[in-house]
Scaffold this motif. Structure first.
Motif, PDB file in Angstrom:
ATOM      1  N   TRP A   6      -2.987  -4.122  -5.222  1.00  0.00           N
ATOM      2  CA  TRP A   6      -2.722  -2.844  -4.498  1.00  0.00           C
ATOM      3  C   TRP A   6      -4.248  -2.317  -3.724  1.00  0.00           C
ATOM      4  O   TRP A   6      -3.942  -1.795  -2.652  1.00  0.00           O
ATOM      5  CB  TRP A   6      -2.097  -1.993  -5.440  1.00  0.00           C
ATOM      6  CG  TRP A   6      -1.799  -0.492  -4.669  1.00  0.00           C
ATOM      7  CD1 TRP A   6      -0.698  -0.306  -3.694  1.00  0.00           C
ATOM      8  CD2 TRP A   6      -2.582   0.686  -4.389  1.00  0.00           C
ATOM      9  NE1 TRP A   6      -0.951   0.940  -3.347  1.00  0.00           N
ATOM     10  CE2 TRP A   6      -2.225   1.501  -3.571  1.00  0.00           C
ATOM     11  CE3 TRP A   6      -4.061   0.941  -5.008  1.00  0.00           C
ATOM     12  CZ2 TRP A   6      -2.844   2.748  -3.213  1.00  0.00           C
ATOM     13  CZ3 TRP A   6      -4.563   2.060  -4.660  1.00  0.00           C
ATOM     14  CH2 TRP A   6      -3.841   2.963  -3.930  1.00  0.00           C
ATOM     15  N   GLN A   7      -5.055  -2.395  -4.586  1.00  0.00           N
ATOM     16  CA  GLN A   7      -6.283  -1.766  -3.927  1.00  0.00           C
ATOM     17  C   GLN A   7      -6.890  -2.660  -2.823  1.00  0.00           C
ATOM     18  O   GLN A   7      -7.380  -2.336  -1.946  1.00  0.00           O
ATOM     19  CB  GLN A   7      -7.323  -1.817  -5.053  1.00  0.00           C
ATOM     20  CG  GLN A   7      -8.745  -1.310  -4.695  1.00  0.00           C
ATOM     21  CD  GLN A   7      -8.388   0.219  -4.200  1.00  0.00           C
ATOM     22  OE1 GLN A   7      -8.288   1.212  -4.709  1.00  0.00           O
ATOM     23  NE2 GLN A   7      -8.985   0.677  -2.639  1.00  0.00           N
ATOM     24  N   ALA A   8      -6.624  -4.124  -2.829  1.00  0.00           N
ATOM     25  CA  ALA A   8      -6.978  -4.817  -1.887  1.00  0.00           C
ATOM     26  C   ALA A   8      -6.131  -4.623  -0.529  1.00  0.00           C
ATOM     27  O   ALA A   8      -6.715  -4.524   0.521  1.00  0.00           O
ATOM     28  CB  ALA A   8      -6.875  -6.256  -2.183  1.00  0.00           C
ATOM     29  N   THR A   9      -4.988  -4.361  -0.560  1.00  0.00           N
ATOM     30  CA  THR A   9      -4.162  -3.863   0.431  1.00  0.00           C
ATOM     31  C   THR A   9      -4.476  -2.818   1.016  1.00  0.00           C
ATOM     32  O   THR A   9      -4.439  -2.606   1.971  1.00  0.00           O
ATOM     33  CB  THR A   9      -2.629  -4.178   0.056  1.00  0.00           C
ATOM     34  OG1 THR A   9      -2.151  -2.969  -0.913  1.00  0.00           O
ATOM     35  CG2 THR A   9      -2.232  -5.426  -0.680  1.00  0.00           C
ATOM     36  N   THR A  10      -5.057  -1.883   0.206  1.00  0.00           N
ATOM     37  CA  THR A  10      -5.231  -0.427   0.631  1.00  0.00           C
ATOM     38  C   THR A  10      -6.563  -0.530   1.411  1.00  0.00           C
ATOM     39  O   THR A  10      -6.684   0.105   2.492  1.00  0.00           O
ATOM     40  CB  THR A  10      -5.537   0.522  -0.522  1.00  0.00           C
ATOM     41  OG1 THR A  10      -4.211   0.504  -1.267  1.00  0.00           O
ATOM     42  CG2 THR A  10      -5.799   1.840  -0.154  1.00  0.00           C
ATOM     43  N   HIS A  52       0.902  -1.237  -0.003  1.00  0.00           N
ATOM     44  CA  HIS A  52       0.133   0.130  -0.115  1.00  0.00           C
ATOM     45  C   HIS A  52       0.657   1.245   0.058  1.00  0.00           C
ATOM     46  O   HIS A  52       0.423   2.226  -0.443  1.00  0.00           O
ATOM     47  CB  HIS A  52      -1.006   0.076   1.370  1.00  0.00           C
ATOM     48  CG  HIS A  52      -1.258   1.306   1.697  1.00  0.00           C
ATOM     49  ND1 HIS A  52      -2.617   1.950   0.779  1.00  0.00           N
ATOM     50  CD2 HIS A  52      -1.201   2.188   2.570  1.00  0.00           C
ATOM     51  CE1 HIS A  52      -2.609   3.017   1.506  1.00  0.00           C
ATOM     52  NE2 HIS A  52      -1.828   3.523   2.436  1.00  0.00           N
ATOM     53  N   ALA A  53       1.856   1.186   0.608  1.00  0.00           N
ATOM     54  CA  ALA A  53       2.631   2.291   1.055  1.00  0.00           C
ATOM     55  C   ALA A  53       3.374   2.955  -0.459  1.00  0.00           C
ATOM     56  O   ALA A  53       4.187   4.134  -0.134  1.00  0.00           O
ATOM     57  CB  ALA A  53       3.788   2.213   2.284  1.00  0.00           C
ATOM     58  N   LEU A  54       3.437   2.020  -1.322  1.00  0.00           N
ATOM     59  CA  LEU A  54       4.111   2.380  -2.469  1.00  0.00           C
ATOM     60  C   LEU A  54       3.536   3.871  -3.035  1.00  0.00           C
ATOM     61  O   LEU A  54       4.348   4.604  -3.693  1.00  0.00           O
ATOM     62  CB  LEU A  54       3.845   1.588  -3.587  1.00  0.00           C
ATOM     63  CG  LEU A  54       4.652   0.180  -3.434  1.00  0.00           C
ATOM     64  CD1 LEU A  54       4.132  -0.720  -4.538  1.00  0.00           C
ATOM     65  CD2 LEU A  54       6.110   0.286  -3.702  1.00  0.00           C
ATOM     66  N   ALA A  66       9.995  -6.432  -2.061  1.00  0.00           N
ATOM     67  CA  ALA A  66      10.444  -5.587  -3.335  1.00  0.00           C
ATOM     68  C   ALA A  66       9.843  -4.046  -2.828  1.00  0.00           C
ATOM     69  O   ALA A  66      10.569  -3.223  -2.918  1.00  0.00           O
ATOM     70  CB  ALA A  66       9.682  -5.947  -4.248  1.00  0.00           C
ATOM     71  N   ALA A  67       8.678  -4.058  -2.204  1.00  0.00           N
ATOM     72  CA  ALA A  67       8.192  -2.797  -1.828  1.00  0.00           C
ATOM     73  C   ALA A  67       8.943  -2.106  -0.739  1.00  0.00           C
ATOM     74  O   ALA A  67       9.025  -0.894  -0.743  1.00  0.00           O
ATOM     75  CB  ALA A  67       6.740  -2.950  -1.354  1.00  0.00           C
ATOM     76  N   ARG A  68       9.505  -2.926   0.031  1.00  0.00           N
ATOM     77  CA  ARG A  68      10.175  -2.506   1.180  1.00  0.00           C
ATOM     78  C   ARG A  68      11.482  -1.546   0.668  1.00  0.00           C
ATOM     79  O   ARG A  68      12.152  -0.777   1.496  1.00  0.00           O
ATOM     80  CB  ARG A  68      10.680  -3.335   2.220  1.00  0.00           C
ATOM     81  CG  ARG A  68       9.791  -3.699   3.290  1.00  0.00           C
ATOM     82  CD  ARG A  68       8.902  -2.784   3.833  1.00  0.00           C
ATOM     83  NE  ARG A  68       9.903  -1.886   5.048  1.00  0.00           N
ATOM     84  CZ  ARG A  68       9.928  -2.247   6.225  1.00  0.00           C
ATOM     85  NH1 ARG A  68       9.068  -3.066   6.914  1.00  0.00           N
ATOM     86  NH2 ARG A  68      10.741  -1.602   6.981  1.00  0.00           N
ATOM     87  N   THR A  69      11.925  -1.829  -0.576  1.00  0.00           N
ATOM     88  CA  THR A  69      13.141  -1.164  -0.963  1.00  0.00           C
ATOM     89  C   THR A  69      12.870   0.320  -1.332  1.00  0.00           C
ATOM     90  O   THR A  69      13.778   1.040  -1.273  1.00  0.00           O
ATOM     91  CB  THR A  69      13.576  -1.698  -2.493  1.00  0.00           C
ATOM     92  OG1 THR A  69      12.741  -1.702  -3.327  1.00  0.00           O
ATOM     93  CG2 THR A  69      13.691  -3.302  -2.021  1.00  0.00           C
TER      94      THR A  69
END
Length: 283
Positions: free
Chosen positions: A147-151, A16-18, A267-270
């Motif tokens: 992404w929308q689901a995680t949001t 989500h934080a992307l 991957a997103a944490r990068t």
């Protein structure tokens, strides 16, 4: 092992934080407003539609009212909620394209199916941002559906967290102090981002010291044993209030989603700062 609600949060929150940290997402959002906070508010509040500023302040929780009011004043005139929703999806699309280490498309597609099912099971009662996001249509592309689901899941959890804080007698500034004192977030970034005046911060620390929950100094508060117990109680209440989607999905499929999300989250944490205002545990 942490409760499913907490374990999955650590995995879906970076995805989500992307939208707030990925360079491509930030670039795409530039058209929405004159500042980061204008763009942040435009995108995050967009699912609510055209609502009064007081509603956004209440839904977000933790931000000074003038932070939200000033941010909304800086939103571009043509950045309607509908436009902001389109821009944030375009930004996330671009952000995914820049990520290294993503698993293959089949993994993302399976994760999207399970995450979407979990998001469909969220209880909307008392969860305004979660409900507003859950009402949005499913994007066609699997990575955008993921992404929308995680949001939806993170806003559902965030709404639950605000309720847990209220039940445990922690207002917005007090909750920030406790968060910093627990070592979850950098104090300066949290205070500046939420626009907490120095005098307000100091006064709240003094109140929490009097309650026996923290020790000073203002720039490095620390939890007492009683404060740590209260912090743990709030987090436990949040986990319990956010458990519905995982109970609906069941333990086996929840575990499967966790496995699928691990490389996506890595991957997103990068692009998400290691020590961040969100309070994600450090990798």
């Amino acid at each position: 092992m942490p409760a499913p609600a907490r374990r999955l949060w650590v995995l879906y929150e970076p995805v989500h934080a992307l939208t707030y940290f990925a360079p491509a997402a930030l670039a795409a959002a530039a058209e929405l407003g004159a500042s980061f906070w204008a763009r942040y508010v435009a995108q995050r509040a967009a699912p609510l539609g055209d609502v009064p500023t007081a509603v956004v302040v209440a839904a977000f929780g933790g931000f000074a009212p003038d932070r939200i009011a000033d941010a909304r004043a800086g939103i571009a005139p043509d950045a309607t909620p509908t436009r902001a929703l389109a821009v944030r999806l375009a930004g996330v699309d671009a952000a995914f394209g820049d990520l290294a280490g993503l698993p293959d498309a089949a993994v993302v597609a399976e994760a999207a199916e399970l995450a979407w099912e979990a998001a469909r099971a969220c209880d909307d009662a008392g969860r305004v941002l979660g409900a507003a996001n859950r009402a949005l249509p499913r994007p066609d592309a699997p990575h955008l559906a993921l992404w929308q689901a995680t949001t939806t899941l993170r806003e559902h959890r965030g709404d639950s967290h605000l309720a847990a804080l209220a039940v445990h007698g922690l207002g917005s500034v007090a909750s920030h102090v406790v968060k910093v004192a627990a070592g979850e977030s950098p104090g300066r970034d949290l205070r500046l981002g939420r626009r907490v005046p120095d005098a307000t911060w100091s006064a709240e620390i003094a109140r929490l010291v009097e309650r026996g929950l923290v020790t000073g100094p203002d720039d490095e508060p620390a939890l007492t044993a009683e404060g740590a117990a209260l912090h743990a109680a709030v987090e436990d209440a949040t986990d319990r209030a956010a458990a519905g989607p995982w109970e609906a999905l069941g333990p086996e499929r929840t575990e499967r989603l966790a496995t699928l999300l691990e490389p996506v989250a890595a991957a997103a944490r990068t692009v998400v700062p290691e020590f961040n205002p969100i309070g994600l545990p450090r990798p």
